[in-house]
Each structure stands twice: as structure tokens, then as C-alpha cells.
Design a protein around this motif. Structure first.
Motif, PDB file in Angstrom:
ATOM      1  N   GLN A 232       0.847  -1.189   0.000  1.00 51.15           N
ATOM      2  CA  GLN A 232       0.000   0.000   0.000  1.00 51.15           C
ATOM      3  C   GLN A 232       0.884   1.242   0.000  1.00 51.15           C
ATOM      4  OE1 GLN A 232      -2.670  -0.195   3.348  1.00 51.15           O
ATOM      5  NE2 GLN A 232      -2.968  -2.388   3.083  1.00 51.15           N
ATOM      6  N   SER A 233       0.369   2.300  -0.607  1.00 48.45           N
ATOM      7  CA  SER A 233       1.079   3.574  -0.570  1.00 48.45           C
ATOM      8  C   SER A 233       0.077   4.670  -0.258  1.00 48.45           C
ATOM      9  CB  SER A 233       1.787   3.840  -1.899  1.00 48.45           C
ATOM     10  OG  SER A 233       0.873   3.845  -2.964  1.00 48.45           O
ATOM     11  N   ALA A 234       0.588   5.849  -0.034  1.00 49.10           N
ATOM     12  CA  ALA A 234      -0.275   6.969   0.330  1.00 49.10           C
ATOM     13  C   ALA A 234      -1.289   7.226  -0.783  1.00 49.10           C
ATOM     14  CB  ALA A 234       0.563   8.222   0.579  1.00 49.10           C
ATOM     15  N   PRO A 235      -2.508   7.573  -0.409  1.00 47.93           N
ATOM     16  CA  PRO A 235      -3.518   7.904  -1.410  1.00 47.93           C
ATOM     17  C   PRO A 235      -3.055   9.080  -2.262  1.00 47.93           C
ATOM     18  CG  PRO A 235      -4.494   7.821   0.795  1.00 47.93           C
ATOM     19  CD  PRO A 235      -3.010   7.709   0.950  1.00 47.93           C
ATOM     20  N   GLY A 236      -3.409   9.030  -3.530  1.00 44.16           N
ATOM     21  CA  GLY A 236      -3.080  10.135  -4.419  1.00 44.16           C
ATOM     22  C   GLY A 236      -1.756  10.002  -5.131  1.00 44.16           C
ATOM     23  N   THR A 237      -0.979   8.962  -4.818  1.00 43.68           N
ATOM     24  CA  THR A 237       0.285   8.781  -5.535  1.00 43.68           C
ATOM     25  C   THR A 237       0.026   7.943  -6.777  1.00 43.68           C
ATOM     26  OG1 THR A 237       0.844   6.873  -4.147  1.00 43.68           O
ATOM     27  CG2 THR A 237       1.780   8.995  -3.511  1.00 43.68           C
ATOM     28  N   GLU A 238       0.697   8.311  -7.840  1.00 41.26           N
ATOM     29  CA  GLU A 238       0.550   7.599  -9.107  1.00 41.26           C
ATOM     30  C   GLU A 238       1.511   6.409  -9.149  1.00 41.26           C
ATOM     31  OE1 GLU A 238      -1.710   8.346 -11.427  1.00 41.26           O
ATOM     32  OE2 GLU A 238      -2.449   9.966 -10.150  1.00 41.26           O
ATOM     33  N   GLU A 239       1.169   5.439  -9.939  1.00 40.36           N
ATOM     34  CA  GLU A 239       1.969   4.220 -10.059  1.00 40.36           C
ATOM     35  C   GLU A 239       3.418   4.511 -10.475  1.00 40.36           C
ATOM     36  OE1 GLU A 239       2.170   0.259  -9.314  1.00 40.36           O
ATOM     37  OE2 GLU A 239       0.384   1.472  -9.088  1.00 40.36           O
TER      38      GLU A 239
ATOM     39  N   GLU B 179       5.157   7.290  -9.838  1.00 43.56           N
ATOM     40  CA  GLU B 179       5.835   8.202  -8.916  1.00 43.56           C
ATOM     41  C   GLU B 179       6.633   7.429  -7.872  1.00 43.56           C
ATOM     42  OE1 GLU B 179       3.201  12.123  -8.295  1.00 43.56           O
ATOM     43  OE2 GLU B 179       2.257  10.300  -7.543  1.00 43.56           O
ATOM     44  N   GLU B 180       7.742   8.027  -7.425  1.00 45.07           N
ATOM     45  CA  GLU B 180       8.486   7.437  -6.316  1.00 45.07           C
ATOM     46  C   GLU B 180       7.630   7.559  -5.058  1.00 45.07           C
ATOM     47  OE1 GLU B 180      12.690   7.804  -3.906  1.00 45.07           O
ATOM     48  OE2 GLU B 180      12.160   9.342  -5.343  1.00 45.07           O
ATOM     49  N   ARG B 181       7.513   6.477  -4.315  1.00 43.71           N
ATOM     50  CA  ARG B 181       6.696   6.494  -3.108  1.00 43.71           C
ATOM     51  C   ARG B 181       7.166   5.407  -2.139  1.00 43.71           C
ATOM     52  NH1 ARG B 181       4.652   3.867  -7.108  1.00 43.71           N
ATOM     53  NH2 ARG B 181       3.547   1.940  -6.841  1.00 43.71           N
ATOM     54  N   VAL B 182       6.822   5.593  -0.895  1.00 45.42           N
ATOM     55  CA  VAL B 182       7.078   4.577   0.122  1.00 45.42           C
ATOM     56  C   VAL B 182       5.863   3.658   0.144  1.00 45.42           C
ATOM     57  CG1 VAL B 182       7.365   4.163   2.594  1.00 45.42           C
ATOM     58  CG2 VAL B 182       8.556   6.064   1.495  1.00 45.42           C
ATOM     59  N   GLU B 183       6.122   2.368   0.177  1.00 43.70           N
ATOM     60  CA  GLU B 183       5.047   1.379   0.228  1.00 43.70           C
ATOM     61  C   GLU B 183       5.199   0.561   1.505  1.00 43.70           C
ATOM     62  OE1 GLU B 183       4.501   0.532  -4.504  1.00 43.70           O
ATOM     63  OE2 GLU B 183       6.046  -0.603  -3.449  1.00 43.70           O
TER      64      GLU B 183
ATOM     65  N   ALA C 299       3.374  -6.725  12.611  1.00 39.69           N
ATOM     66  CA  ALA C 299       4.619  -6.286  11.990  1.00 39.69           C
ATOM     67  C   ALA C 299       4.304  -5.575  10.674  1.00 39.69           C
ATOM     68  CB  ALA C 299       5.537  -7.479  11.743  1.00 39.69           C
ATOM     69  N   VAL C 300       5.290  -4.823  10.166  1.00 36.71           N
ATOM     70  CA  VAL C 300       5.119  -4.062   8.935  1.00 36.71           C
ATOM     71  C   VAL C 300       6.385  -4.182   8.090  1.00 36.71           C
ATOM     72  CG1 VAL C 300       4.840  -1.727   7.994  1.00 36.71           C
ATOM     73  CG2 VAL C 300       3.518  -2.419   9.989  1.00 36.71           C
ATOM     74  N   ALA C 301       6.187  -4.300   6.786  1.00 34.74           N
ATOM     75  CA  ALA C 301       7.303  -4.261   5.840  1.00 34.74           C
ATOM     76  C   ALA C 301       7.227  -2.929   5.102  1.00 34.74           C
ATOM     77  CB  ALA C 301       7.210  -5.420   4.858  1.00 34.74           C
ATOM     78  N   MET C 302       8.383  -2.370   4.749  1.00 33.50           N
ATOM     79  CA  MET C 302       8.430  -1.086   4.060  1.00 33.50           C
ATOM     80  C   MET C 302       9.463  -1.169   2.932  1.00 33.50           C
ATOM     81  SD  MET C 302       9.610   2.699   5.453  1.00 33.50           S
ATOM     82  CE  MET C 302       8.657   2.598   6.932  1.00 33.50           C
ATOM     83  N   ARG C 303       9.114  -0.539   1.804  1.00 36.64           N
ATOM     84  CA  ARG C 303      10.045  -0.499   0.675  1.00 36.64           C
ATOM     85  C   ARG C 303       9.824   0.774  -0.138  1.00 36.64           C
ATOM     86  NH1 ARG C 303       7.347  -4.946  -3.502  1.00 36.64           N
ATOM     87  NH2 ARG C 303       5.613  -3.610  -4.153  1.00 36.64           N
ATOM     88  N   SER C 304      10.757   1.067  -0.995  1.00 31.09           N
ATOM     89  CA  SER C 304      10.631   2.167  -1.939  1.00 31.09           C
ATOM     90  C   SER C 304      10.112   1.598  -3.249  1.00 31.09           C
ATOM     91  CB  SER C 304      11.991   2.826  -2.184  1.00 31.09           C
ATOM     92  OG  SER C 304      11.925   3.672  -3.322  1.00 31.09           O
ATOM     93  N   SER C 305       9.229   2.320  -3.906  1.00 30.46           N
ATOM     94  CA  SER C 305       8.723   1.856  -5.197  1.00 30.46           C
ATOM     95  C   SER C 305       9.839   1.778  -6.241  1.00 30.46           C
ATOM     96  CB  SER C 305       7.597   2.771  -5.691  1.00 30.46           C
ATOM     97  OG  SER C 305       8.076   4.093  -5.877  1.00 30.46           O
ATOM     98  N   LEU C 306      10.908   2.534  -6.050  1.00 34.55           N
ATOM     99  CA  LEU C 306      12.027   2.504  -6.991  1.00 34.55           C
ATOM    100  C   LEU C 306      12.980   1.341  -6.748  1.00 34.55           C
ATOM    101  CD1 LEU C 306      12.961   6.288  -7.271  1.00 34.55           C
ATOM    102  CD2 LEU C 306      11.469   4.918  -8.745  1.00 34.55           C
ATOM    103  N   ASP C 307      12.901   0.717  -5.575  1.00 34.73           N
ATOM    104  CA  ASP C 307      13.770  -0.409  -5.227  1.00 34.73           C
ATOM    105  C   ASP C 307      12.946  -1.457  -4.478  1.00 34.73           C
ATOM    106  OD1 ASP C 307      15.905  -2.075  -4.730  1.00 34.73           O
ATOM    107  OD2 ASP C 307      16.829  -0.777  -3.233  1.00 34.73           O
TER     108      ASP C 307
END
Length: 98
Positions: A31-38, A40-44, A52-60
Motif C-alpha cells: 500500500q502507498s499513500a492515497p493520491g500517488t501515481e503508479e 511516482e516514487e513512493r514509500v510502500e 509487523a510491517v514491511a516497508m520499501r521504496s517503489s524505486l527499489d
């Protein structure tokens, strides 16, 4: 006694992290913040078992950080409290991140 308790806590946290990173997360829903385009760089983030939570960058997307429930809660509370707010500085033109 306190030293033994500290070692026990450290060992428990290491076990939790090992278990967390051993989880197969290939099927999680990112999931990423509402309003971000596919494109765009974003945190997911993805919610994992046990809070627990996993986090990644859409660019990596292959580099994934994982946080226990307690770590994630501490991060979110700190962010809400302004712990990670950027101060105006010469390197960013004296402009805050707001």
C-alpha cells in the motif's frame, strides 16, 4: 540480575527479527499513500502477521525493511510527534519539507 534481563531482552528481540525476516512475504499487498501515481516514487508498506510491517521504496522493491509491531508503533508515534520533521537548512535552500 539487570544484566541478565538485558541479555534476555536482546536475545528475544534478535529472535523476533530473525523470525520476521524469515517470513515469506511474496504474496503481501503493498500500500502507498492515497493520491500517488503508479509511476511516482513512493514509500510502500505491507502489514504482516503479529502487527509487523514491511516497508520499501517503489524505486527499489527488492530492498524491504521489516519492523516488529513495537518498532513500527514507536516510529509512527515519533513521526506524529514531529521527531522526523526536517529543519530548514542551507543544503535544501533554507526551505522546510512542508
Amino acid at each position: 540480575m539487570a544484566e541478565t534481563e538485558d541479555k534476555d531482552v536482546k536475545a528475544r528481540k534478535e529472535r523476533e527479527k530473525d523470525e520476521l525476516y524469515a517470513l515469506d512475504i511474496s504474496g503481501v499487498e503493498w500500500q502507498s499513500a492515497p493520491g500517488t501515481e503508479e509511476h511516482e516514487e513512493r514509500v510502500e508498506i505491507a502489514y504482516l502477521p503479529g502487527g509487523a510491517v514491511a516497508m520499501r521504496s517503489s524505486l527499489d522493491p527488492d530492498t524491504v525493511l521489516r519492523y516488529t509491531e513495537a518498532e513500527w508503533r514507536a516510529f509512527v508515534l515519533g513521526a506524529r510527534d514531529g521527531e522526523f520533521d526536517l529543519e530548514p537548512a542551507p543544503h535544501n535552500g533554507g526551505v522546510s519539507a512542508e
